[in-house]
Design a protein around this motif. Sequence first.
Motif, short mmCIF file in Angstrom:
data_model
loop_
_atom_site.label_atom_id
_atom_site.label_comp_id
_atom_site.label_asym_id
_atom_site.label_seq_id
_atom_site.Cartn_x
_atom_site.Cartn_y
_atom_site.Cartn_z
N THR A 29 63.47 22.61 2.12
CA THR A 29 64.53 23.22 2.91
C THR A 29 65.57 22.17 3.27
OG1 THR A 29 63.44 22.76 5.03
CG2 THR A 29 62.88 24.85 3.94
N PRO A 30 66.77 22.58 3.65
CA PRO A 30 67.79 21.61 4.11
C PRO A 30 67.33 20.81 5.33
CG PRO A 30 68.82 23.71 3.58
CD PRO A 30 67.34 23.93 3.53
N MET A 31 66.57 21.43 6.22
CA MET A 31 66.11 20.72 7.40
C MET A 31 65.23 19.53 7.02
SD MET A 31 65.92 20.26 10.62
CE MET A 31 66.53 21.73 11.45
N HIS A 32 64.25 19.73 6.15
CA HIS A 32 63.37 18.64 5.73
C HIS A 32 64.11 17.65 4.84
CE1 HIS A 32 59.27 19.84 7.14
NE2 HIS A 32 59.93 20.97 7.36
N HIS A 33 65.11 18.14 4.12
CA HIS A 33 65.93 17.24 3.32
C HIS A 33 66.66 16.26 4.24
CE1 HIS A 33 68.76 16.94 -0.43
NE2 HIS A 33 68.24 15.76 -0.09
N ALA A 34 67.25 16.80 5.30
CA ALA A 34 67.94 15.94 6.26
C ALA A 34 66.96 14.98 6.94
CB ALA A 34 68.63 16.81 7.29
N LYS A 35 65.73 15.45 7.22
CA LYS A 35 64.71 14.60 7.84
C LYS A 35 64.35 13.43 6.94
CE LYS A 35 59.82 14.90 9.18
NZ LYS A 35 58.65 15.81 9.28
N LEU A 36 64.15 13.71 5.65
CA LEU A 36 63.80 12.64 4.72
C LEU A 36 64.98 11.69 4.53
CD1 LEU A 36 61.82 11.43 2.67
CD2 LEU A 36 62.73 13.03 0.96
N LEU A 37 66.18 12.22 4.49
CA LEU A 37 67.37 11.38 4.33
C LEU A 37 67.51 10.41 5.51
CD1 LEU A 37 69.95 10.74 2.75
CD2 LEU A 37 71.10 12.54 4.01
N ALA A 38 67.22 10.91 6.71
CA ALA A 38 67.30 10.04 7.89
C ALA A 38 66.26 8.93 7.81
CB ALA A 38 67.11 10.87 9.15
N SER A 39 65.07 9.24 7.30
CA SER A 39 64.02 8.21 7.18
C SER A 39 64.43 7.14 6.17
CB SER A 39 62.69 8.84 6.77
OG SER A 39 62.25 9.77 7.74
N VAL A 40 64.98 7.56 5.03
CA VAL A 40 65.40 6.60 4.01
C VAL A 40 66.54 5.74 4.53
CG1 VAL A 40 66.44 6.40 1.72
CG2 VAL A 40 64.62 8.06 2.12
N GLU A 41 67.42 6.35 5.31
CA GLU A 41 68.58 5.64 5.82
C GLU A 41 68.18 4.58 6.86
OE1 GLU A 41 72.64 6.63 8.39
OE2 GLU A 41 71.12 8.17 8.02
N SER A 42 67.15 4.87 7.64
CA SER A 42 66.76 3.99 8.76
C SER A 42 65.95 2.80 8.25
CB SER A 42 65.96 4.78 9.80
OG SER A 42 66.72 5.86 10.28
N VAL A 43 66.64 1.81 7.75
CA VAL A 43 66.01 0.59 7.25
C VAL A 43 65.68 -0.32 8.44
CG1 VAL A 43 66.35 -1.45 5.81
CG2 VAL A 43 67.20 0.79 5.06
#
Length: 983
Positions: free
Chosen positions: A581-595
Amino acid sequence: MALNISILSAIDWTSGLGRKFRRKEGESTTIRETIIVNSNAEFENLVGRFDLSDRVRSRVLDVPPKDTQLAAECGAVWNEEQNAFLVPDGMSEDDFQEWWPKVPEDLRDSQSRITITKNGRRAEGFLQGNDMGQGNDSIATPLMYLAFPAIGALTLFLVSLIGWAGWAFLLTSIPYFIALKQGESMKEALKALVLLQWIPMGMASMSKMSALGMGGAAAGSAGFQAYMAFFTKALMIGFSLVGVIFVVCLVAAASHPHRGVIGGTAARFIQAMKWVGIIVVALLVSQILPWGLGDAVPFVLACMYAMQFAEGNFVQTGARLYLQNNDNNLGTQGALVTSHVKAREQQAQNALKDTTPLISVARSLGHLTDKGYGYSPDLGTVMMLSWRDLTQGMIIFGAIGSGKSYSLMRPLARRFRRTSLALATKRGMTGLAGGALIVDGKDGAIITDLEGLFDIVVKPGLSVGPYEGLEPDQIVKALRGASGGVVDENSKLWSDGGDAFLYHTGIILKALVEHEETYRAWCMAKIDGLEQSHLLLQLEERKLRKLGQDTAEVEERLAEVVQEVGLYSCVVESDRGWAYTPMHHAKLLASVESVIPTGTLPKPNPKVMEVIKYLGLEEPDNSLEEEGRAAHAAYLAAYRKRQQNEPQTIHPDLKRPMSQLQSSLEWALREVPDMNAEQRQSFTLNSRGLLQKLLRGEKLRDGNDIPWHSIEKGEVDVSKVLYGAMVGLFLPPTQYGEAGEMMMRLLKQRVMNGIKARGAHGDKWRDALPGQVEVMLMMDEAHLLLTADDTDLFSVSRSLGLMPVLATQGFESLEVAFGSRTRAEVLANTMQSLIAFKSSYNTKDYLIKRLDVAMLTTFKQKTRGIDYKGGLDNYRHSVLNDPNHPHAAVFDKMRLEGAGRLTALRVDPATGRRWRIGAEDVIGQDELARDIDMPTGGKREVQPLFAPEEYQALLEPRGHAIVALNRAGHKRIDLAELVPDLD
């Protein structure tokens, strides 16, 4: 029995004897039949469309029931499979031309272009302007002239019987006098009355008195003396008449010196002398004729004038036609004139083979037909497209309020459903034989107006999964679709980087969802097996106890099974961690972004490391110290044990070298942490912004108040379009913001994904995918929803059964959407049919370029053609034909005087003056008031189909459009009227 005698029957009787001896087979038996046959032949030669046939050359014949026996006798063979007569091998289809199939109705053009005759000659040499308006002189006109001497002779006969009362018979001349006055002129009527009636009556009276004098002295010399006196008198009259004619001719020569002598005054004088000689000799001979026959000679001479008039008209008409033929050349302009013939023949053949339903589009206004364009339909012809034609695409240009939705798109959708339903009934299918996805990229008005037409209307309140049925790359293209998949070159680096974040995280998210579902399914299967083992172990334990044997080993094994069941049950009973879903997509994107920043190299977020471990990617050794290397060695040993003992915990794609999942995970593990912080933030800001548009769709919820961005699988399946459903997307951005626009792109992409999948089967997709049908994709304000990927798909839509119908406000809208004029042209040119309403200046430039040029008839230069239609328009619009005009009574009188003639006046190359054969050089006021000028100056020349000034003028009326269809593989173009109730 009443005696029925007419001029035609009299001619039949006089010519009957000769016809008996010389009549040929097939020759007409009566003069009436001859006139009808010849008139029909002349009409057929001149009026018609001779470059195109109304039948298609074919070996499959269309034989009507009444001709079946004749067709069989001619050699045609009945074919049960095709349910038709066929031309057998060895025989030419030319022998069966009368039974060739008819050209499809919308391609039957019969309207005369009046450029060439059926025999291939110039039409100007066979047709005058007046022939088109009022017709040429009637064949009864000579009979009007014959009436005057006939009435004069009968009057003298009655006077000899009943005296002065017989003169009353002269009153019967009045109708004939009026007829000549109306048909020719007052001058001609008076001339005929005097020359053909009064003078012959006077001459007959004089001859009778001379005959009485001669009769009184017939036995002596007095009779000869009387004859000589008459002879002398006749010569004096003749020479006097010669003198008068000579003087008139000299005056004419002096007043019209440019006519010259040869062929002018001299020729007329010599002709007049011939007739004077004939008249004098006839009068002299009449005095010696027996039985009173001399009295009839003046009337016989008068009757000869009718022949002279008919011959003169014939010669003058021939001369006019000869001059027209020399001055005009519309029908002889080289190969371009007939270049369309072969293409139109192929068009008719292709259309006959095309058995898909036809959809009405517009009604032709005949604009290009008047210009003689070979690919234009007749005035009033309904222009159509078949389903197969529509698979090559249609693009519609029209400014706001031009009527493109009301006049074209809505009627087109209704006609599509109606034909789809009819075809399904014919095939015995349930539902429709064609599906449709209809989208409005702006306000959803078209969906509202057609709501009763749809099987599914996607709108809030229904459960919809945004990512359902889509691959990660398709999601990226759909989300990026607002700019057609193309962005400005200055920001291309950042948009590409943002797309990379969306794509790789989409790959990882999909793998997480698949792996979790697969692992949970494996755990459930494992639990089932363990429960079976637990039951067997319990039975074994009871058995050993009854036998008094040791059960410690079995009990130990039971404990292990219970422990394993507990471990797997935790996996099965726990909530799902990931959803597509877009919600989990955004969740995963935030995790990848947070280095996680460190003193040396930044490290991935721990949540990303959890994902990597969960999927089973082998982590690389990045340690720089001995302690770190030892820790990695221990990790590697455990990983190898996991590979060997628990392979199901590792995603299968990671076992394949260079898989996309492996690349995406390594990207998240290595490349993202290595990025410059500002660069990474710019990339994620770009990608996160697209996802945020979906997450902000507060109004987009299902019936349980669950937002669409958190729904993985919905109850609405737009892919049913592929199986014959009609689906409308009612998510207008005016109500639902950018989230509505994003959802429409994602749902459209799902349907396009299904269309693409057909490509794996080529043209055999119908057999390989049972139940799938053709699909019409109709998009209003299409520039808001198109992607670059769509252009590639539309280029092969014919073989995939897709019918794209795209509407946009102007060509510049496509330029903005695709970021390039070239890319906009590629999409527009991919659409083989085009309809243009009133639109922008840039659109006009594109249309001029696309429609190109052709050889057309124009009326700009002098002495190069005759505009017959223009002449008829002048005649139709003349005040002479307005019964409600304030001066209608005056115009009635003018028509009686001969006003309203259509005339094309020739310009003399030497003098520059206009003249007509048989008329004065200088046109007087009476002629200017009487004649309606036929516009001349037409020329066949290569020019744009529509002049630049015509686009604004011709398309100003609402519902008028330039319609350029690709019908059966060839052009069909004209200005047309889009009529919503055309059916």
